[in-house]
Write a protein that holds these residues in place. Structure first.
Motif, PDB file in Angstrom:
ATOM      1  N   TRP A   7      41.994  17.894  48.011  1.00 48.51           N
ATOM      2  CA  TRP A   7      43.303  17.232  48.158  1.00 48.51           C
ATOM      3  C   TRP A   7      44.181  17.489  46.935  1.00 48.51           C
ATOM      4  N   LEU A  32      36.054  16.464  48.558  1.00 48.06           N
ATOM      5  CA  LEU A  32      37.240  16.022  49.296  1.00 48.06           C
ATOM      6  C   LEU A  32      38.407  15.756  48.349  1.00 48.06           C
ATOM      7  N   ARG A  35      37.604  10.335  56.080  1.00 50.32           N
ATOM      8  CA  ARG A  35      36.370  10.910  55.509  1.00 50.32           C
ATOM      9  C   ARG A  35      35.943  10.137  54.257  1.00 50.32           C
ATOM     10  N   LYS A  55      30.081  15.374  48.187  1.00 50.02           N
ATOM     11  CA  LYS A  55      31.063  15.544  49.252  1.00 50.02           C
ATOM     12  C   LYS A  55      32.350  14.798  48.925  1.00 50.02           C
ATOM     13  N   TYR A  77      41.627  13.028  55.705  1.00 48.84           N
ATOM     14  CA  TYR A  77      41.265  12.729  54.312  1.00 48.84           C
ATOM     15  C   TYR A  77      40.825  11.276  54.107  1.00 48.84           C
ATOM     16  N   CYS A 130      39.480  18.227  55.887  1.00 53.61           N
ATOM     17  CA  CYS A 130      39.831  17.316  54.789  1.00 53.61           C
ATOM     18  C   CYS A 130      41.299  16.918  54.874  1.00 53.61           C
TER      19      CYS A 130
END
Length: 209
Positions: A106, A102, A25, A98, A22, A18
């Motif tokens: 973060w 993520l 994704r 998902k 980031y 991630c």
């Protein structure tokens, strides 16, 4: 009230990936979501087209067999469409989980103490080689390894906690305020302080006449 969706289970590999990828994704998930929604729309359009065809044939004469065939086709397509859309909706929910994971990872990363966040930023966000990181951060390899493990574990702990994303952001802001060092004195301020110290020293040691 709708129950909160269960968090996606994550591990160290998910966290580091991630941090390293980031934005990519997130874009990947957005692209897959668009394709999934387009799939639902195209299936609905197919059903509407077949229904229009059945209705059109129903108004004509001498087309009983053709109308019956179209009805059978329509029923089969509708059944397959229901199954297909159910699968797509499940897929969309997985993608949304998902995406939430993520974003939460973060947020946890951003809330880390400065020393831990800097290490993960160098290693994964910036992609710095392991050998170069200790020199860049002015720490030993052992400290780098220990703090990296500690930072990843902290992210996972916060991620799995009951804290909201807003709570985690606020905790990070409070923690950073505590870590902030007083501003460095300018050269002029340092000279002035030295002069005051010297004056105090002379005053204390001056012998009375």
């Amino acid at each position: 009230m709708q129950e909160e969706q269960e968090k996606l289970k994550i591990d160290e590999k998910f966290i580091t990936d991630c941090l390293a990828n980031y934005n990519y994704r997130l874009q990947e998930i957005q692209s897959e979501l668009i394709q999934a929604y387009e799939g639902i729309i195209s299936k609905n359009e197919l059903i509407e087209t077949l229904q229009m065809k059945v209705n059109s044939d129903n108004t004509g004469s001498g087309r009983t067999n053709n109308h019956k065939d179209l009805n059978n086709i329509l029923e089969g397509v509708e059944k397959r469409q229901t199954e297909y859309i159910t699968e797509l909706l499940n897929f969309i929910r997985q993608l949304e989980r998902k995406e939430d994971a993520l974003r939460r990872v973060w947020i946890c990363f951003e809330a880390l103490p400065f020393s831990e966040r800097d290490i993960l930023a160098k290693l994964y966000v910036e992609g710095m080689k392991w050998e170069a990181a200790p020199l860049e951060l002015s720490i030993s390899k052992g400290t780098l390894a220990n703090k990296k493990v500690q930072a990843v574990r902290r992210i996972q702990k916060w991620y799995e906690s009951a804290y909201s994303n807003t709570d985690i952001i606020q905790m990070g802001n409070m923690g950073r305020k505590k870590q902030q060092k007083p501003p460095k004195k300018t050269a002029k301020q340092m000279v002035h302080a030295q002069q005051l110290n010297l004056f105090d020293f002379i005053s204390e040691n001056q012998q009375p006449e």
